[in-house]
Design a protein around this motif. Structure first.
Motif, PDB file in Angstrom:
ATOM      1  N   ARG A   1      40.781  44.272  52.475  1.00  0.00           N
ATOM      2  CA  ARG A   1      39.983  45.314  53.115  1.00  0.00           C
ATOM      3  C   ARG A   1      38.680  45.606  52.364  1.00  0.00           C
ATOM      4  O   ARG A   1      37.627  45.831  52.989  1.00  0.00           O
ATOM      5  N   ASP A   2      38.737  45.606  51.039  1.00  0.00           N
ATOM      6  CA  ASP A   2      37.577  46.025  50.244  1.00  0.00           C
ATOM      7  C   ASP A   2      36.761  44.852  49.687  1.00  0.00           C
ATOM      8  O   ASP A   2      35.997  45.019  48.740  1.00  0.00           O
ATOM      9  N   PHE A   3      36.922  43.651  50.271  1.00  0.00           N
ATOM     10  CA  PHE A   3      36.115  42.512  49.830  1.00  0.00           C
ATOM     11  C   PHE A   3      34.625  42.814  50.001  1.00  0.00           C
ATOM     12  O   PHE A   3      34.171  43.247  51.081  1.00  0.00           O
ATOM     13  N   LYS A   4      33.840  42.581  48.953  1.00  0.00           N
ATOM     14  CA  LYS A   4      32.375  42.613  48.957  1.00  0.00           C
ATOM     15  C   LYS A   4      31.784  43.958  49.391  1.00  0.00           C
ATOM     16  O   LYS A   4      30.614  44.025  49.775  1.00  0.00           O
ATOM     17  N   LYS A   5      32.567  45.045  49.311  1.00  0.00           N
ATOM     18  CA  LYS A   5      32.023  46.354  49.679  1.00  0.00           C
ATOM     19  C   LYS A   5      31.278  47.001  48.518  1.00  0.00           C
ATOM     20  O   LYS A   5      30.393  47.827  48.730  1.00  0.00           O
ATOM     21  N   GLU A   6      31.641  46.633  47.321  1.00  0.00           N
ATOM     22  CA  GLU A   6      30.982  47.179  46.137  1.00  0.00           C
ATOM     23  C   GLU A   6      30.797  46.064  45.113  1.00  0.00           C
ATOM     24  O   GLU A   6      31.412  44.999  45.218  1.00  0.00           O
ATOM     25  N   ARG A   7      29.945  46.348  44.155  1.00  0.00           N
ATOM     26  CA  ARG A   7      29.777  45.389  43.056  1.00  0.00           C
ATOM     27  C   ARG A   7      31.030  45.368  42.196  1.00  0.00           C
ATOM     28  O   ARG A   7      31.737  46.373  42.099  1.00  0.00           O
ATOM     29  N   PRO A   8      31.327  44.229  41.570  1.00  0.00           N
ATOM     30  CA  PRO A   8      32.491  44.165  40.679  1.00  0.00           C
ATOM     31  C   PRO A   8      32.364  45.194  39.555  1.00  0.00           C
ATOM     32  O   PRO A   8      31.252  45.477  39.062  1.00  0.00           O
ATOM     33  N   CYS A   9      33.503  45.734  39.156  1.00  0.00           N
ATOM     34  CA  CYS A   9      33.512  46.763  38.106  1.00  0.00           C
ATOM     35  C   CYS A   9      33.339  46.140  36.714  1.00  0.00           C
ATOM     36  O   CYS A   9      33.247  44.921  36.559  1.00  0.00           O
ATOM     37  N   LEU A  10      33.370  47.007  35.704  1.00  0.00           N
ATOM     38  CA  LEU A  10      33.136  46.566  34.325  1.00  0.00           C
ATOM     39  C   LEU A  10      34.184  45.550  33.871  1.00  0.00           C
ATOM     40  O   LEU A  10      33.866  44.629  33.101  1.00  0.00           O
ATOM     41  N   ASN A  11      35.436  45.702  34.330  1.00  0.00           N
ATOM     42  CA  ASN A  11      36.495  44.784  33.903  1.00  0.00           C
ATOM     43  C   ASN A  11      36.147  43.323  34.213  1.00  0.00           C
ATOM     44  O   ASN A  11      36.504  42.416  33.448  1.00  0.00           O
ATOM     45  N   PHE A  12      35.468  43.098  35.318  1.00  0.00           N
ATOM     46  CA  PHE A  12      35.076  41.732  35.673  1.00  0.00           C
ATOM     47  C   PHE A  12      34.045  41.201  34.680  1.00  0.00           C
ATOM     48  O   PHE A  12      34.118  40.046  34.242  1.00  0.00           O
TER      49      PHE A  12
ATOM     50  N   ILE B   1      33.562  42.058  31.585  1.00  0.00           N
ATOM     51  CA  ILE B   1      34.088  41.844  30.223  1.00  0.00           C
ATOM     52  C   ILE B   1      35.294  40.904  30.243  1.00  0.00           C
ATOM     53  O   ILE B   1      36.052  40.842  29.288  1.00  0.00           O
ATOM     54  N   ARG B   2      35.483  40.188  31.349  1.00  0.00           N
ATOM     55  CA  ARG B   2      36.510  39.171  31.512  1.00  0.00           C
ATOM     56  C   ARG B   2      37.928  39.729  31.361  1.00  0.00           C
ATOM     57  O   ARG B   2      38.820  39.116  30.800  1.00  0.00           O
ATOM     58  N   GLN B   3      38.101  40.949  31.905  1.00  0.00           N
ATOM     59  CA  GLN B   3      39.428  41.541  31.974  1.00  0.00           C
ATOM     60  C   GLN B   3      39.987  41.470  33.395  1.00  0.00           C
ATOM     61  O   GLN B   3      41.132  41.844  33.628  1.00  0.00           O
ATOM     62  N   CYS B   4      39.190  40.978  34.356  1.00  0.00           N
ATOM     63  CA  CYS B   4      39.617  40.869  35.754  1.00  0.00           C
ATOM     64  C   CYS B   4      38.915  39.658  36.374  1.00  0.00           C
ATOM     65  O   CYS B   4      37.752  39.369  36.052  1.00  0.00           O
ATOM     66  N   MET B   5      39.631  38.943  37.253  1.00  0.00           N
ATOM     67  CA  MET B   5      39.054  37.749  37.874  1.00  0.00           C
ATOM     68  C   MET B   5      38.055  38.088  38.988  1.00  0.00           C
ATOM     69  O   MET B   5      37.373  37.202  39.501  1.00  0.00           O
ATOM     70  N   GLY B   6      37.963  39.367  39.355  1.00  0.00           N
ATOM     71  CA  GLY B   6      36.989  39.769  40.371  1.00  0.00           C
ATOM     72  C   GLY B   6      37.414  39.417  41.781  1.00  0.00           C
ATOM     73  O   GLY B   6      36.621  38.820  42.537  1.00  0.00           O
ATOM     74  N   VAL B   7      38.627  39.786  42.146  1.00  0.00           N
ATOM     75  CA  VAL B   7      39.120  39.528  43.502  1.00  0.00           C
ATOM     76  C   VAL B   7      38.230  40.214  44.537  1.00  0.00           C
ATOM     77  O   VAL B   7      38.037  39.726  45.660  1.00  0.00           O
ATOM     78  N   CYS B   8      37.632  41.335  44.180  1.00  0.00           N
ATOM     79  CA  CYS B   8      36.807  42.117  45.105  1.00  0.00           C
ATOM     80  C   CYS B   8      35.579  41.340  45.594  1.00  0.00           C
ATOM     81  O   CYS B   8      34.970  41.700  46.612  1.00  0.00           O
ATOM     82  N   ARG B   9      35.223  40.249  44.930  1.00  0.00           N
ATOM     83  CA  ARG B   9      34.069  39.449  45.377  1.00  0.00           C
ATOM     84  C   ARG B   9      34.423  38.600  46.598  1.00  0.00           C
ATOM     85  O   ARG B   9      33.548  38.035  47.243  1.00  0.00           O
ATOM     86  N   GLY B  10      35.759  38.457  46.865  1.00  0.00           N
ATOM     87  CA  GLY B  10      36.194  37.641  47.995  1.00  0.00           C
ATOM     88  C   GLY B  10      36.162  36.166  47.698  1.00  0.00           C
ATOM     89  O   GLY B  10      36.236  35.344  48.619  1.00  0.00           O
ATOM     90  N   ALA B  11      36.093  35.792  46.416  1.00  0.00           N
ATOM     91  CA  ALA B  11      35.962  34.382  46.043  1.00  0.00           C
ATOM     92  C   ALA B  11      37.296  33.758  45.662  1.00  0.00           C
ATOM     93  O   ALA B  11      37.357  32.561  45.367  1.00  0.00           O
ATOM     94  N   VAL B  12      38.394  34.569  45.634  1.00  0.00           N
ATOM     95  CA  VAL B  12      39.719  34.062  45.259  1.00  0.00           C
ATOM     96  C   VAL B  12      40.581  34.021  46.514  1.00  0.00           C
ATOM     97  O   VAL B  12      40.802  35.046  47.165  1.00  0.00           O
ATOM     98  N   SER B  13      41.038  32.817  46.851  1.00  0.00           N
ATOM     99  CA  SER B  13      41.863  32.685  48.064  1.00  0.00           C
ATOM    100  C   SER B  13      43.236  33.300  47.845  1.00  0.00           C
ATOM    101  O   SER B  13      43.692  33.452  46.702  1.00  0.00           O
ATOM    102  N   GLN B  14      43.888  33.630  48.962  1.00  0.00           N
ATOM    103  CA  GLN B  14      45.220  34.234  48.876  1.00  0.00           C
ATOM    104  C   GLN B  14      46.224  33.260  48.253  1.00  0.00           C
ATOM    105  O   GLN B  14      47.065  33.652  47.455  1.00  0.00           O
ATOM    106  N   GLU B  15      46.098  31.979  48.584  1.00  0.00           N
ATOM    107  CA  GLU B  15      46.999  30.968  48.038  1.00  0.00           C
ATOM    108  C   GLU B  15      46.842  30.862  46.522  1.00  0.00           C
ATOM    109  O   GLU B  15      47.820  30.815  45.775  1.00  0.00           O
ATOM    110  N   GLU B  16      45.588  30.826  46.075  1.00  0.00           N
ATOM    111  CA  GLU B  16      45.335  30.731  44.632  1.00  0.00           C
ATOM    112  C   GLU B  16      45.835  31.983  43.917  1.00  0.00           C
ATOM    113  O   GLU B  16      46.409  31.914  42.823  1.00  0.00           O
TER     114      GLU B  16
END
Length: 620
Positions: free
Chosen positions: A168-179, A181-196
């Protein structure tokens, strides 16, 4: 503590019943006046074991004493072997939950690892298992361990921990600080498939379940396969996760790849309380931990046996190896019971060297810290007393310690100081000073005997709060000679208190403890050594200060006799009446005349002498 017929009128009946009791193995079942079962125990010899509760003059620990005071009757079940008695005891305890048995109740509930049921699942730690379609792993006893494992997995596999909903929230906001500083893969960017994403979640779950070693092996294989397919992006991700797992393992000292599946159990004892600590290792990492306060106090070996049988009687996950901090008596019996219960061989052992000894120390530290919160003592104080008990061969940590030291100035002003340490801390309200009365020439052995004898005579008189307590350990500032003369004296008075001497080196520093036949090094018991050194320094200070004060008082008393008409008896009478120099200086000549029984002329000379001492010392 002794129990009398006044405290339990049923004792006479119970003793008569026990005289006829069989010597075969079996279980005994203690009941109160209402017929309620309050304790279940097993015995190799029913007659000997049950008799020990009701025997005249039997000294009981406080909690055993309370149980025996409530016993109105008992029942028993004879078995063919001690092993059958052990199995029956476990069954009866589970059935009746007697008040005075070790009852392991977890007041914090269980914890679970939750994998949410959504397109992009999240991993979290929860305390309740809900019927919400989510996947749950557990239950686990330690909520701390669960939260630690979840946080570690989320960090290593860079899983999102924010409140966003995906997709639901893909690409609605910029990735947060965790992305960033490499603490999150940044799913919110919509670049990670569901299978992966599902593959990564499964890797994280396997990491939590199986530990770092298997995860590294699996990811290494996946990285090599990806590299062979020229899928360098996936290979790089696997490489980064392997590095993250290894970094986590290096930082987490309780993870070791060489460690087999095992439970490590240790006990900590203090202030009439006992706490058991269990560290559960699975797949080379700390999987769970457990601490429990044990309901009935007894000697260490019995406590450990009772805890082990009760702890594993309701558990299915029993490892092949169980490590203990101290040995138990019926190890083969309990190994057989656990092996038959879980269907595979269980071995119980006490490690003697290497990394496993450090792990038993870690389990003991966990138990000690939990116990310290309950009894109001630091973990270091509890450890020091346990180390001291181990070094001196005592059955339990000494809660009440008395230490004696002789001080004198030649053959005059001979004194003895007694200091008290209660639960590892000085208890100054019970400190005592002895002015030696029967020894006229310098003789430390005779002086020590006089002081100790007077102390224990006062114990039987029960006329003083401090003297009315029986110590768990007596320490003498001196060597084998002191122990050799004091021990027979104390035993002749019917007192069976452990007595040890404290030996100093050439620089007057604590070196070792000694019995009347051997010297016991304390160098390998750091905390016990520090405690004993503190006790010895304190008793020396206390004894010396009393000798100096007595010498000054005697010198002043002797000075009063320089006044014409004041002899030793009158001088002593004056000192006894006024007690301190300050009080004496407040007295008028008339008051001095009345106290000493002298005329006003002598009293005025005495008054002038006392206040002349003021002028000499610069007093105003």
């Amino acid at each position: 503590m002794y129990i009398t017929e006044e405290q339990n009128p049923k004792l006479v009946y119970l003793r008569e019943k026990t005289l006829k009791l069989t010597t075969k193995p079996g279980c005994y079942i203690m009941k109160d006046n209402s017929g309620k079962i309050i304790y279940v125990g097993k015995a190799k010899n029913l007659h000997n074991r049950v008799s020990s509760y009701f025997r005249k003059g039997q000294d009981h620990l406080p909690k055993v004493w309370r149980m025996v005071s409530l016993v109105a009757d008992y029942d028993f079940i004879v078995t063919d072997s001690e092993f059958e008695a052990l199995v029956l005891e476990c069954s009866l305890i589970k059935q009746y939950s007697p008040k005075y048995n070790i009852l392991l109740k977890d007041d914090k509930g269980y914890s679970y690892i939750r994998i949410s049921d959504e397109p992009y699942p999240r991993i979290s730690a929860v305390l309740q298992k809900e019927n919400d379609g989510a996947r749950y792993i557990g239950p686990f006893i330690s909520s701390y361990s669960v939260k630690q494992a979840v946080d570690e997995a989320n960090r290593i596999f860079m899983l999102p921990t924010c409140s966003k909903k995906f997709p639901r929230d893909f690409k609605k906001e910029r990735p947060c600080l965790n992305f960033h500083i490499r603490q999150c893969m940044g799913v919110c960017r919509g670049a990670v498939s569901q299978e992966e994403y599902f593959q990564i979640i499964e890797q994280a779950i396997r990491y939590i379940q199986s530990g770092s070693q298997e995860s590294v092996e699996r990811l290494t294989k996946q990285m090599n396969e990806a590299a062979q397919r020229l899928d360098f992006e996936l290979a790089a991700k696997c490489r980064d996760r392997i590095s993250a797992i290894k970094r986590a393992s290096e930082q987490q000292k309780i993870v070791t790849e060489d460690l087999r599946d095992m439970d490590i159990i240790a006990l900590s004892l203090s202030s009439g309380e006992a706490c058991a600590g269990v560290l559960m290792y699975r797949g080379g990492r700390l999987f769970d931990k457990y601490t429990a306060f044990i309901g009935m106090e007894d000697e260490g070996s019995v406590l450990r046996e009772g805890f082990i049988t009760e702890f594993y009687s309701s558990r299915e996950d029993i490892p092949r190896d169980i490590l203990l901090d101290e040995p138990i008596e019926n190890v083969e019996l309990i190994e057989r019971y656990l092996s038959e219960k879980c269907g595979h061989r269980v071995k119980i052992s006490v490690p003697q060297r290497g990394s496993l000894v450090k792990l038993t120390a870690l389990a003991k530290s966990n138990a000690g810290e939990q116990l310290s919160l309950k009894v109001g003592r630091t973990g270091r104080e509890i450890d020091a007393l346990e180390e001291l008990a181990k070094a001196l061969g005592l059955e339990k940590p000494p809660e009440y310690i008395e230490c004696y030291d002789i001080s004198n100035l030649g053959s005059s002003d001979m004194t003895c100081g007694m200091v008290v340490y209660e639960n590892g801390r000085p208890c100054k309200k019970y400190y005592k000073k002895f002015s030696i009365k029967t020894v006229t020439e310098q003789n430390d052995y005779a002086c020590m005997c006089e002081a100790v004898e007077r102390r224990f005579k006062r114990y039987f008189e029960q006329s003083d709060e401090g003297f009315s307590i029986m110590p768990d350990l007596v320490l003498l500032d001196g060597g084998k000679g002191h122990v050799g003369v004091v021990t027979p004296l104390v035993r002749s008075m019917g007192i069976d208190v452990p007595i040890f001497g404290l030996v100093k080196d050439s620089k007057h520093r604590t070196r070792a403890a000694t019995s009347d036949d051997e010297e016991i090094s304390l160098s390998s018991y750091r905390k016990a050594f520090a405690l004993v050194t503190a006790i010895q320094d304190e008793v020396h200070r206390f004894a010396i200060s009393y000798t100096k004060a007595k010498h000054q008082k005697n010198a002043f008393t002797l000075g009063l006799t320089s006044v014409k008409g004041i002899g030793e008896k009158k001088a002593q009478k004056i000192i006894t009446e006024y007690k301190t120099k300050a009080a004496l200086r407040e007295a008028s000549a008339e008051q001095l005349a009345k106290t000493a029984g002298v005329n006003m002329l002598t009293a005025q000379e005495l008054f002038d002498y006392i206040h002349g001492d003021d002028e000499q010392n610069g007093a105003v």
